[in-house]
Structure formats: C-alpha cells, structure tokens
Design an enzyme around this catalytic site. Sequence first.
Site, short mmCIF file in Angstrom:
data_model
loop_
_atom_site.label_atom_id
_atom_site.label_comp_id
_atom_site.label_asym_id
_atom_site.label_seq_id
_atom_site.Cartn_x
_atom_site.Cartn_y
_atom_site.Cartn_z
CG PHE A 128 -2.03 0.99 1.11
CD1 PHE A 128 -3.15 0.71 0.34
CD2 PHE A 128 -1.96 2.20 1.77
CE1 PHE A 128 -4.17 1.64 0.23
CE2 PHE A 128 -2.99 3.13 1.66
CZ PHE A 128 -4.10 2.85 0.89
CE1 TYR A 222 -9.69 4.60 5.53
CE2 TYR A 222 -8.77 5.76 7.41
CZ TYR A 222 -8.64 5.27 6.14
OH TYR A 222 -7.46 5.45 5.46
NE ARG A 371 -9.87 -2.29 -3.24
CZ ARG A 371 -9.34 -1.60 -2.25
NH1 ARG A 371 -8.23 -2.02 -1.68
NH2 ARG A 371 -9.90 -0.50 -1.80
C1 LIG Z 1 -6.20 2.13 4.22
C2 LIG Z 1 -4.78 1.86 4.50
C3 LIG Z 1 -3.97 2.81 5.10
C4 LIG Z 1 -4.55 4.14 5.42
O1 LIG Z 1 -3.66 5.01 6.02
P1 LIG Z 1 -4.19 6.41 6.55
O2 LIG Z 1 -3.05 6.94 7.29
O3 LIG Z 1 -5.40 6.15 7.38
O4 LIG Z 1 -4.57 7.23 5.37
C5 LIG Z 1 -2.65 2.47 5.35
N1 LIG Z 1 -2.16 1.26 5.02
C6 LIG Z 1 -2.92 0.33 4.45
C7 LIG Z 1 -2.35 -1.01 4.10
C8 LIG Z 1 -4.24 0.59 4.15
O5 LIG Z 1 -4.99 -0.33 3.56
#
Ligand SMILES: *Cc1c(COP(=O)(O)O)cnc(C)c1O
Length: 412
Positions: A128, A222, A371
């Site tokens: 990610f 979230y 997805r």
């Molecule tokens: C959704 C997600 C995030 C989100 O990070 P934020 O700091 O809340 O924007 C981070 N890592 C992964 C693997 C995710 O799926």
Amino acid sequence: MNTPLDRAACEALDHADPLGPLRDRFTLPDGVIYLDGNSLGPAPKATAERVARTAELEWGRDLITSWNKAGWMALPAKVGAKIARLIGADADEVVVADSTSVNLYKCAASALKLAAPREVILAEAGDFPTDLYMLQGLADFSGAELRMVAPDQIEAALTDEVAVLVLTEVNYRSGEIHDMAALTAKAHAVGALTVWDLSHSAGVLDVDLNGAKADFAVGCGYKYLNGGPGAPAYVFAARRWHEAMRTPLSGWLGHAQPFAFVDDYSPAPGIARMACGTPPVLSLVALDEGLNSFDGVEMAALHERTGRLGDLFITLADQRLAALGLEVASPRDWRKRGGQVSLRHPHAYEICQALIARGVIPDFRAPDVARFGLVPMFVRFTEVWDAVGILVEVMASEAWRDPRFAVRTAVT
Ligand SMILES: *Cc1c(COP(=O)(O)O)cnc(C)c1O
C-alpha cells in the site's frame, strides 16, 4: 466450499446464515449493493445518535469536565481493548491513536531502534503506497536503508542485516494473505522484528497477532472496523517490548504524567506511550460504535463467511465473466484470501463507474483492478449473485464504453 448455483440457493443461504442478521446493525441505503466496505465501512445504526449525544451533552453541557467525567481520556485504551479481541492481542497491548500512516512510522522507527545497530528496513514492492512512502521518509530521516522486494523475494531478503520487516498482511490489490506466523518466525530467526499492517485483515479475518508472535502492528479504523471517514487508527506492541520500546513522536499524551507539565519527556508505561497528541473524541466514539457492531461475533465464524462469499463470487466470475474479459486476480483458496475479490481488466475504471451508475459500488485500484469488498458483516449471498448479473450486463452490452464513465474523479 460448496457454492450455490442459482439465486434461490443464495436466498436460502442468506436465510439460514446465523451471521445474516448482523446486517441489521448498519444503515445501508435501499437499491444499493455496497461492495466497498473494505475502503469505507458503512455506518452502524447506533453511531449518529452516539456522536450527537457526545456533542450535545458531554461537550455542549459538561464542557471540559468530560475529559474526566465522561471518560474521554480513557477512550484510546478502552477502544484499543475492543480492537485487541479482533486481532488476537491482549487488551493492554493496543491503543487507538493517529492515522495508520503515522502509526506505521512510529512502529517501524521503534523496531529500528530496538534492532540497532542493524539499519535495513525490508518491505514489499507494490505494498500500500502510504506504507512505502512513510518508510521512505523514515529512511531519509534516520539514515536507515529501505529495501523493497517482490513478494516472492521476501524470505530470501531476510538476512541478518535486516532490522525490521514491514508488511501488510492482506495485499490491497490482490487480497492475498501473507502467512504472518511463518514470516514472523523467519524474521525472528535472523534477528529481525516485524511490523504488520492489518488494515485489510482486522474485522474480516481471524487475526492472531500473539499466536504469530508478532512484534508490532498497526491498522485502520474506517475500513472493516466501521469507524467512519478518517477514523483514528491503532497500534499494537507485544508486551515483551513495552519496557524497551520508544516512539519517535514523543508527544505529551504518551508521557508518564502529561499533566505534570514538566520539561523532560518520560514515556508512559506500556502501550500508552505510543499515543502522541490529544485524542479525537468525536471520532473515537464513532469508532467505539463501529467496534460494538462486532459484539458477540466470533472472528473464526466471520472469517469463514468471508471465505464463502468470495468463493461464490469467484465461481460466478469463472462461469460468467471470464469469457467477457474479466480475469480473477485474487487467490482461489479462501484461506489465502482477505475480504475482497479483485478482477482485472484494462478498462476496470470505466467498468466500476458503469456499475456505480447501476447501484453496485466496488472500487478501482490503478492500473487495472476492480475490487469487490465482500464484507461478511453485511454483504448477502444474493447481493453477490445480483452484482455479478449486473456486471455481466455491463460487459455484454459494453455499456462501460459510454464516455461519461471515463471521467476520472479525485478519489477512486
Ligand atoms: C487504508 C490503508 C492505510 C490508510 O492510512 P491512513 O493513514 O489512514 O490514510 C494504510 N495502510 C494500508 C495497508 C491501508 O490499507
């Protein structure tokens, strides 16, 4: 798993499923098949009233006394304890704070310091983006070296130079699960620590951090935890690190005595030191309600339902979508797959837009993935059946070629 092959069989499954009624805990609009709970979980019915009550009474009437009287200050630990049950941690090993990005930085930096003088952070190319970006920032500021390798190279790259292995348990594009216990054992065998990002696993899989002997973990509030847009995230640290670990973001709410107002930092005992600034109370109560939606739910049963929903989608995709150019890009074995099934197509973006116009909401991940989040808390088997039927119509009619579906929005 056995897969039903007509709509009536899906209806029968929905009817018989003991977890089916969980859906009633959420507000979901009529006429919409919501397959994006992996990006933003739906609102639990109890959330709006809880947030309103907090704003009107605790904040509006009781003002600053609510930090004590309404237990605001205790929320990060209290909500953390609810998350702990879902991820195989002890209640006092999890705290809610900041965002996943920030928590990943804190944990990777903590692990780096614990593993000194080693200076290599090992991560997966294609993980990610924010995780990789945060590690790039950490490497830049700390002088550590970031190595990003292909998923099948991780084991080979685990050498005795590695300080910390940072991985997302479930890949956001493919939905593939890493073997947390096996990789953690391999990391430990070469003297490295692990940081696991559970953003795509907690709330749909039966995660067992302590069973896997994980060192640190972070995750998102979230998505599958239903905490609401921008909900705070969480940090896990195994108890064996609680004394020795430090955070690079040594804010006052991770201090042993925040209200002593002394000049020198001294870390709070335990996981509390991983907090940094003032907790976001309104968001925290929403996350608390998101977690209440898991009350009485056994994660092993939920995980199994995740598998059955995905198996149905994949069987139908093989039967009806492969010939229309959509290729299954997720593992076929449910034990290796998270809560999503991904389909690959060069025009996945336009296909997603055409589905959204028909009331089916998936999401698109660049460059070519559609997805489908098959969230076991609320997605029905009949919805999987219907969504595939609508997708067949979109593909067979080539409705996705309408130029309005090619217009790119800021958030995909
Ligand atoms: C959704 C997600 C995030 C989100 O990070 P934020 O700091 O809340 O924007 C981070 N890592 C992964 C693997 C995710 O799926």
